[in-house]
Enzyme design. Sequence first.
Site, mmCIF file in Angstrom:
data_model
loop_
_atom_site.group_PDB
_atom_site.id
_atom_site.type_symbol
_atom_site.label_atom_id
_atom_site.label_comp_id
_atom_site.label_asym_id
_atom_site.label_seq_id
_atom_site.Cartn_x
_atom_site.Cartn_y
_atom_site.Cartn_z
ATOM 1 N N GLY A 82 -11.903 2.711 -1.132
ATOM 2 C CA GLY A 82 -10.607 2.043 -1.303
ATOM 3 C C GLY A 82 -10.654 0.816 -2.201
ATOM 4 O O GLY A 82 -9.690 0.059 -2.273
ATOM 5 N N ASN A 98 -13.110 10.547 -0.031
ATOM 6 C CA ASN A 98 -12.859 10.911 -1.428
ATOM 7 C C ASN A 98 -11.458 11.504 -1.531
ATOM 8 O O ASN A 98 -11.173 12.547 -0.954
ATOM 9 C CB ASN A 98 -13.905 11.902 -1.948
ATOM 10 C CG ASN A 98 -13.655 12.231 -3.417
ATOM 11 O OD1 ASN A 98 -12.706 12.932 -3.761
ATOM 12 N ND2 ASN A 98 -14.477 11.706 -4.290
ATOM 13 N N LYS A 99 -10.599 10.798 -2.270
ATOM 14 C CA LYS A 99 -9.174 11.157 -2.289
ATOM 15 C C LYS A 99 -8.886 12.468 -3.006
ATOM 16 O O LYS A 99 -7.900 13.139 -2.720
ATOM 17 C CB LYS A 99 -8.352 10.037 -2.928
ATOM 18 C CG LYS A 99 -7.807 9.059 -1.932
ATOM 19 C CD LYS A 99 -8.828 8.204 -1.227
ATOM 20 C CE LYS A 99 -9.488 7.200 -2.114
ATOM 21 N NZ LYS A 99 -10.529 6.383 -1.484
ATOM 22 N N ASP A 151 -4.347 0.752 -9.702
ATOM 23 C CA ASP A 151 -5.776 0.480 -9.896
ATOM 24 C C ASP A 151 -6.088 0.233 -11.373
ATOM 25 O O ASP A 151 -6.830 -0.685 -11.729
ATOM 26 C CB ASP A 151 -6.605 1.670 -9.398
ATOM 27 C CG ASP A 151 -6.231 2.052 -7.984
ATOM 28 O OD1 ASP A 151 -5.659 1.211 -7.280
ATOM 29 O OD2 ASP A 151 -6.500 3.198 -7.583
ATOM 30 N N SER A 211 -11.373 1.203 -5.409
ATOM 31 C CA SER A 211 -11.012 1.722 -6.712
ATOM 32 C C SER A 211 -12.183 1.969 -7.666
ATOM 33 O O SER A 211 -12.100 1.682 -8.862
ATOM 34 C CB SER A 211 -10.042 0.720 -7.345
ATOM 35 O OG SER A 211 -9.190 1.369 -8.173
ATOM 36 N N SER A 212 -13.274 2.525 -7.123
ATOM 37 C CA SER A 212 -14.417 2.837 -7.989
ATOM 38 C C SER A 212 -14.032 3.914 -9.004
ATOM 39 O O SER A 212 -14.438 3.866 -10.160
ATOM 40 C CB SER A 212 -15.616 3.292 -7.160
ATOM 41 O OG SER A 212 -15.365 4.542 -6.540
ATOM 42 N N GLU A 268 0.824 -1.216 0.000
ATOM 43 C CA GLU A 268 0.000 0.000 0.000
ATOM 44 C C GLU A 268 0.852 1.257 0.000
ATOM 45 O O GLU A 268 1.812 1.361 0.763
ATOM 46 C CB GLU A 268 -0.894 -0.032 1.246
ATOM 47 C CG GLU A 268 -2.287 0.476 0.996
ATOM 48 C CD GLU A 268 -3.039 -0.369 -0.032
ATOM 49 O OE1 GLU A 268 -3.044 0.030 -1.218
ATOM 50 O OE2 GLU A 268 -3.617 -1.397 0.335
ATOM 51 N N HIS A 269 0.452 2.179 -0.861
ATOM 52 C CA HIS A 269 1.144 3.464 -1.022
ATOM 53 C C HIS A 269 2.596 3.261 -1.451
ATOM 54 O O HIS A 269 3.479 3.984 -1.000
ATOM 55 C CB HIS A 269 1.086 4.290 0.274
ATOM 56 C CG HIS A 269 -0.269 4.895 0.506
ATOM 57 N ND1 HIS A 269 -0.701 6.020 -0.140
ATOM 58 C CD2 HIS A 269 -1.290 4.502 1.306
ATOM 59 C CE1 HIS A 269 -1.929 6.318 0.260
ATOM 60 N NE2 HIS A 269 -2.329 5.404 1.128
ATOM 61 N N ASP A 281 3.051 2.008 -4.960
ATOM 62 C CA ASP A 281 3.075 1.988 -6.449
ATOM 63 C C ASP A 281 3.671 3.285 -6.979
ATOM 64 O O ASP A 281 4.494 3.272 -7.899
ATOM 65 C CB ASP A 281 1.688 1.692 -7.051
ATOM 66 C CG ASP A 281 0.592 2.675 -6.653
ATOM 67 O OD1 ASP A 281 0.784 3.456 -5.685
ATOM 68 O OD2 ASP A 281 -0.475 2.670 -7.301
HETATM 69 P P1 ADP Z 1 -12.299 5.000 -4.599
HETATM 70 O O1 ADP Z 1 -11.464 4.548 -3.465
HETATM 71 O O2 ADP Z 1 -13.614 4.302 -4.638
HETATM 72 O O3 ADP Z 1 -11.606 4.998 -5.930
HETATM 73 P P2 ADP Z 1 -12.318 7.906 -4.880
HETATM 74 O O4 ADP Z 1 -12.526 8.934 -3.835
HETATM 75 O O5 ADP Z 1 -11.020 7.926 -5.600
HETATM 76 O O6 ADP Z 1 -12.621 6.510 -4.220
HETATM 77 O O7 ADP Z 1 -13.472 8.064 -5.998
HETATM 78 C C1 ADP Z 1 -14.849 7.994 -5.673
HETATM 79 C C2 ADP Z 1 -15.623 8.797 -6.705
HETATM 80 O O8 ADP Z 1 -15.754 8.068 -7.950
HETATM 81 C C3 ADP Z 1 -17.076 9.069 -6.289
HETATM 82 O O9 ADP Z 1 -17.169 10.162 -5.412
HETATM 83 C C4 ADP Z 1 -17.730 9.344 -7.644
HETATM 84 O O10 ADP Z 1 -17.479 10.660 -8.091
HETATM 85 C C5 ADP Z 1 -16.986 8.380 -8.571
HETATM 86 N N1 ADP Z 1 -17.793 7.136 -8.702
HETATM 87 C C6 ADP Z 1 -17.583 5.952 -8.104
HETATM 88 N N2 ADP Z 1 -18.551 5.054 -8.440
HETATM 89 C C7 ADP Z 1 -19.383 5.703 -9.276
HETATM 90 C C8 ADP Z 1 -20.585 5.348 -9.973
HETATM 91 N N3 ADP Z 1 -21.131 4.142 -9.864
HETATM 92 N N4 ADP Z 1 -21.167 6.278 -10.739
HETATM 93 C C9 ADP Z 1 -20.632 7.507 -10.847
HETATM 94 N N5 ADP Z 1 -19.515 7.912 -10.233
HETATM 95 C C10 ADP Z 1 -18.901 7.032 -9.455
HETATM 96 P P1 NG1 Z 2 -7.566 4.268 -4.137
HETATM 97 O O1 NG1 Z 2 -7.804 3.464 -2.947
HETATM 98 O O2 NG1 Z 2 -8.268 3.719 -5.355
HETATM 99 O O3 NG1 Z 2 -7.782 5.753 -3.986
HETATM 100 C C1 NG1 Z 2 -4.975 5.043 -4.341
HETATM 101 C C2 NG1 Z 2 -4.185 5.216 -5.633
HETATM 102 C C3 NG1 Z 2 -3.320 3.984 -5.943
HETATM 103 C C4 NG1 Z 2 -2.462 3.618 -4.738
HETATM 104 C C5 NG1 Z 2 -3.359 3.495 -3.483
HETATM 105 C C6 NG1 Z 2 -2.583 3.228 -2.223
HETATM 106 C C7 NG1 Z 2 -5.327 6.552 -7.339
HETATM 107 C C8 NG1 Z 2 -6.272 6.547 -8.476
HETATM 108 N N1 NG1 Z 2 -5.114 5.385 -6.746
HETATM 109 O O4 NG1 Z 2 -5.978 4.063 -4.506
HETATM 110 O O5 NG1 Z 2 -2.500 4.244 -7.065
HETATM 111 O O6 NG1 Z 2 -1.445 4.555 -4.530
HETATM 112 O O7 NG1 Z 2 -4.115 4.686 -3.277
HETATM 113 O O8 NG1 Z 2 -1.853 2.049 -2.326
HETATM 114 O O9 NG1 Z 2 -4.782 7.593 -6.999
#
Ligand code: ADP
Ligand code: NG1
Length: 468
Positions: free
Chosen positions: A153, A243-244, A200, A155-156, A55-56, A58
Site C-alpha cells: 500500500g 498484490n492488487k 500514486d 505504491s511500489s 482512500e479509494h 481518486d
Molecule cells: P503496492 O501497494 O506496493 O503498489 P502492488 O500489488 O500494486 O503493490 O505491486 C507490487 C508489485 O510491484 C510487486 O509484486 C512487484 O511485481 C512490483 N515491485 C515492487 N517493488 C519492486 C522492486 N523493487 N523490484 C521489482 N518489482 C517490484
Molecule cells: P495502491 O495502494 O498503490 O495499490 C491503489 C490505487 C490508487 C488508489 C488507492 C486507494 C493503483 C496503481 N493505485 O493504490 O489509485 O485508488 O489504491 O486509495 O491502482
Amino acid sequence: MTDTSNDISVGSLNDLQNINNSQRLNILRDAFQAYFKREPTFFVNVPGRVNLIGEHIDYCGYPVLPMAVEQSILLAAAPSDDRILHITNTNERYKSTECAVDAINIKVPENAIPPEWYNYFLCGVKGIYDELPNGKQCGMYVTVSGNIPPAAGLSSSSALVSAATLATSFVNEFSLNKTTLADISAKCERYIGTQGGGMDQAIAFLAVEGCAQYIEWEPLTATSTNLPSNAYFVIANSLTRANKAATSDFNQRVIECRLACRILAKSANLPWRELERFAMLQKRLKCSLADFEAFADRILTQDLYSRDDIIGVLEVDENEFENQLLTPNTKHLEKFKLRQRAMHVIQEALRVAQFREVATKSGNVEDLGKLMRESHFSLNELYECSHENLNRLVDISDRFGVSARLTGAGWGGCIVAICDSLESSSKYINELKEKYFKHSPDYDESDADNVVFVTNPQRGAAIYLNPQ
Ligand code: ADP
Ligand code: NG1
C-alpha cells in the site's frame, strides 16, 4: 531544496548521494556494471507514497492528500542501440528479462497469480512508446533497485511504472513535464489490469519536500499542504501482502462505484453512459457533497444489487452490461454493494476537505486523528478493504491513544498513524513492536526500521546524470 516547477529536475550524482544512502547507490552501480559491462549514463529516483486521507476516491474524481516517503525505486540506465530493453534488478528474487522494443507484451495476471515484476516496467515503457512515432523507439539497459515494501500500500508498483516512464522518455530525448508524465504513468499502469485513479503516479511526480499534496483531477493539479509542525506520521507494515493485480477485489470496488454513479445519473435524467465518476456527476448536479450524499442515500436503497437489478434499472441488455460496464476480471460478479461503496466515497471526500481545513487552520492533531480513525472505520465497514491484521494494528493504536487508518488500497499492507510529538511517536512505535510485531512470524527485528517508522514528506521523481 523545494522543487515546485512542472519540469523534471535533472541533478548530479552528488545530489543523488545526498538523498540516497551511498551503499545502495554503489550496489546498484556495481550491479549495472557487472551485468552490462558499461557505465549507466543516468539514474532515476521515484518515491513511494503514503496517503494521509482520501482512500479509494481518486478513481471517483475526488481530491486526495498523499505525501512521498523516503523509500523509492532507484534505477540505473543507459541507452542501447540494439532496440532491445535489457531489464535487471539488484534483488535476485526479481528475474532479468529482455524484450524487443516492437514486441512489448504485458501479461495481465490470471488465477490469482501476481504478474512478473518486469510487466510493471513494461507498462511504463509502453506508455511512452505509445506517444512516440513508430520506429523511433530506442532500447535501454536498466537495473532497478527498490526499497519500498512491495504489495504494502506504499505504491511500489506505481513508483516502478513511473520510473520506467521517466527513464524511457529520457533515453528517447522526449521531454515531458511532470503532470504529463503523471497522466501517462497513471494510464499505462492500467495495462496491468487494475483501474487505479492516478493518485500514486501524481504524487510520485508532483511531491514537494516538506509538505503533503492536495491532488485534484481534470485537470491534474497538486497544491502543497503544510502539516502541523507537531504532527508525526508513523507507518506500520502489517506484513500481510496484497498484490492488487492478482485479484479482482480492487476492480470490483471501481466497478461498484461506476455502477452506483450511473444509477444515480439515470435517476437524475442525465446521460448516464457518459457519467462514471461521482465527482463528475456531482458537478453536473451542481450540488454540495452533503446534498449529493442525501441524494445517494435516497436512490441507492438496496443493501445488495444483483446483475438483474442493475440491468433492469439501467435498461441495458446482458451484453452491454458485461462488455461495457464491467472489466475483464469482474465479469463473473453476481452481487454488487452500490450503496455502501457510494456512502464511503462521498463521506471520505468530505473528510478530505475537513482534514485539509484542520491541517491548514487550527492544526489540531487530535481532530486530524479523529478523521483518520473515521476513515478507517468506513474502509473496514462500508468498503470492506481492510484486513484483520490492519484492524489489529488500528485497535492497538486506539488503546494506546493514537489514531490510525489503513493506507493505500488495503486488503493488507500498511497503516498510517498520527502522533503529536516525536517522543510520543517513539513510545507508540515501541508499543506496536511489543503488542504486534513481536508476535508476527514474518517480523525480522533487524529490519524494524523498514517495518515501523516515522516518515517525512520527500520530493518527487528526478533524474541524476552520471558524468562519463
Ligand atoms: P503496492 O501497494 O506496493 O503498489 P502492488 O500489488 O500494486 O503493490 O505491486 C507490487 C508489485 O510491484 C510487486 O509484486 C512487484 O511485481 C512490483 N515491485 C515492487 N517493488 C519492486 C522492486 N523493487 N523490484 C521489482 N518489482 C517490484
Ligand atoms: P495502491 O495502494 O498503490 O495499490 C491503489 C490505487 C490508487 C488508489 C488507492 C486507494 C493503483 C496503481 N493505485 O493504490 O489509485 O485508488 O489504491 O486509495 O491502482
